[in-house]
Design a protein around this motif. Structure first.
Motif: not given
Length: 420
Positions: A271, A277, A318, A322, A332-333, A335, A340
């Motif tokens: 990230e 995002m 997830t 999120q 990643c964020w 997800y 993602w």
């Protein structure tokens, strides 16, 4: 003196091997595979989950299969990853309509391109549904065991030396099979042989360290994989099966020889906390495999300072947060990798593929980016897209496509050698 006809015959015999070699495809292998040919396949590798299945499979349907076939042909994919597998529901393998469809689908694509490789999977999960499958006599015979008239036993597969260490999940009475158990070896051998008979020439072995937790010296794994390779020598289309698995330690090696033809691992996208995002790739982030694929002799005999590897857009759900960055987990964020990517705008998705492909080739040429064509996702609204990401160009023939197809094709056609 030698007659003219004899001289011509002798000359033809001498030149024939050279002529055949000159015409040999850059994707040719038989009985073993060179690093050069292997990496050409990895260069044009895709994830296409359940490609050989008609569906529905565990609530997943594939109503746009004809467009999927068109896409594979259009982009020139050569290695179709995760094309058939069971994550639960193993008894379907006894259904001849299930296996018959997969065989016909493989034959259909091989008619178009006989060099396409399909990959089946031997995963780190088995459910109690496998208990409905009878063990064939030939599986017992392969391990020198007396034939028994019985079904597989999932409880025997997941058994650990320390019962407290057994890993069970999914609410389906199964868990993580342990390769040290002969029951798991029988199951994996049966599964591998079934996939090879359907036309698969590659097998993904999932989380090999997890499956091999009770087999630290890899004796049981080496035995089972040797049996599978022996079967492939006789029955596979080109007398060889290409093996890989997730290798968090950078390899899966016994006595200096890799048990796998290549390593594979998730991308582990990091990230960019100051840009919501946004994500990048980074050497050393979490357990990413970049620049640490280990040295080994390959199963085909060639030596590599760093064994070739694939990185993929993995799917694992997830974390329930999120949109929130957490550099201490593998999401990643919030997800998994492919979800993602799916939640991004189309332009970002395309740009990230260009970025990831170029970054990897510059950072570690031993690595290859596995493009994602079809894979399950976990995000709001995924129900309308059949809970899956599709790289297909969105059209009437695939109204749920995410439209990365042409980007993949362009990357391959401009960044990779074009073989004729």
């Amino acid at each position: 003196m030698m007659k003219r006809s004899h001289r011509i015959l002798l000359l033809s015999c001498l030149l024939l091997p050279l002529l055949l070699q000159a015409k040999e495809s850059p994707y040719h292998f038989d009985g073993s595979i060179s690093r050069e040919v292997l990496e050409r396949y990895l260069d044009r590798s895709v994830t296409a989950g359940y490609f050989l299945l008609k569906g529905p499979v565990e609530r997943y349907e594939f109503p746009y299969r004809e467009d999927d076939i068109r896409m594979v042909k259009n982009i020139g994919a050569k290695f179709i990853g995760r094309s058939i597998y069971c994550w639960g529901g193993e008894s379907v393998l006894a259904d001849t309509s299930f296996t018959g469809y997969a065989r016909r689908m493989a034959e259909r694509l091989h008619t178009f391109d006989p060099e396409i490789v399909f990959q089946g999977c031997l995963f780190e999960f088995v459910s109690a549904d496998v208990d409905k499958l009878p063990i064939p006599a030939w599986a017992f015979e392969a391990f020198g065991m007396k034939k028994e008239n019985r079904n597989f036993n999932s409880a025997e597969m997941v058994r650990r030396k320390d019962p407290r260490a057994e890993v069970r999940w999914g609410g389906r009475g199964g868990g993580v099979p342990q390769i040290r158990n002969r029951e798991t070896q029988l199951w994996f051998y049966y599964l591998a042989c079934t996939y090879i008979d359907l036309g698969c020439e590659a097998l993904h072995l999932g989380q090999v360290e997890l499956i091999g937790a009770d087999d630290p010296d890899k004796e049981a794994y080496a035995l089972c994989l040797r049996k599978i390779r022996e079967y492939a020598q006789e029955h596979a289309r080109r007398h060889y099966v290409i093996l890989d698995g997730h290798t968090p330690k950078g390899g899966f090696i016994k006595d200096g020889v890799s048990l796998l033809d290549f390593n594979s691992f998730p991308l582990r996208i990091r990230e960019v906390e100051e840009n919501p995002m946004d994500g990048v790739l980074q050497v050393g982030h979490r357990d990413a495999i970049f620049c640490r694929s280990e040295a080994a002799f390959s199963p085909s005999g060639w030596y590599a300072e760093h064994l070739p590897y694939l990185v993929e857009f993995d799917n694992f759900g997830t974390n329930g947060k999120q949109g929130t960055a957490n550099p201490e987990d593998d999401f990643c964020w919030g997800y998994d990798d492919i979800t993602w990517l799916a939640v991004q705008e189309e332009r970002y998705r395309n740009d990230f593929l260009w970025y990831a492909f170029d970054w990897l080739r510059k950072t570690d040429p031993n690595g290859h980016l596995q493009m994602c064509l079809i894979r399950m996702i976990t995000c709001p609204g995924s129900e309308r897209t059949l809970r899956s990401y599709f790289a297909n160009t969105r059209s009437e023939n695939c109204p749920v496509g995410y439209s990365q197809e042409e980007t993949i094709k362009t990357i391959w056609n401009t960044r990779l050698p074009q073989y004729r």
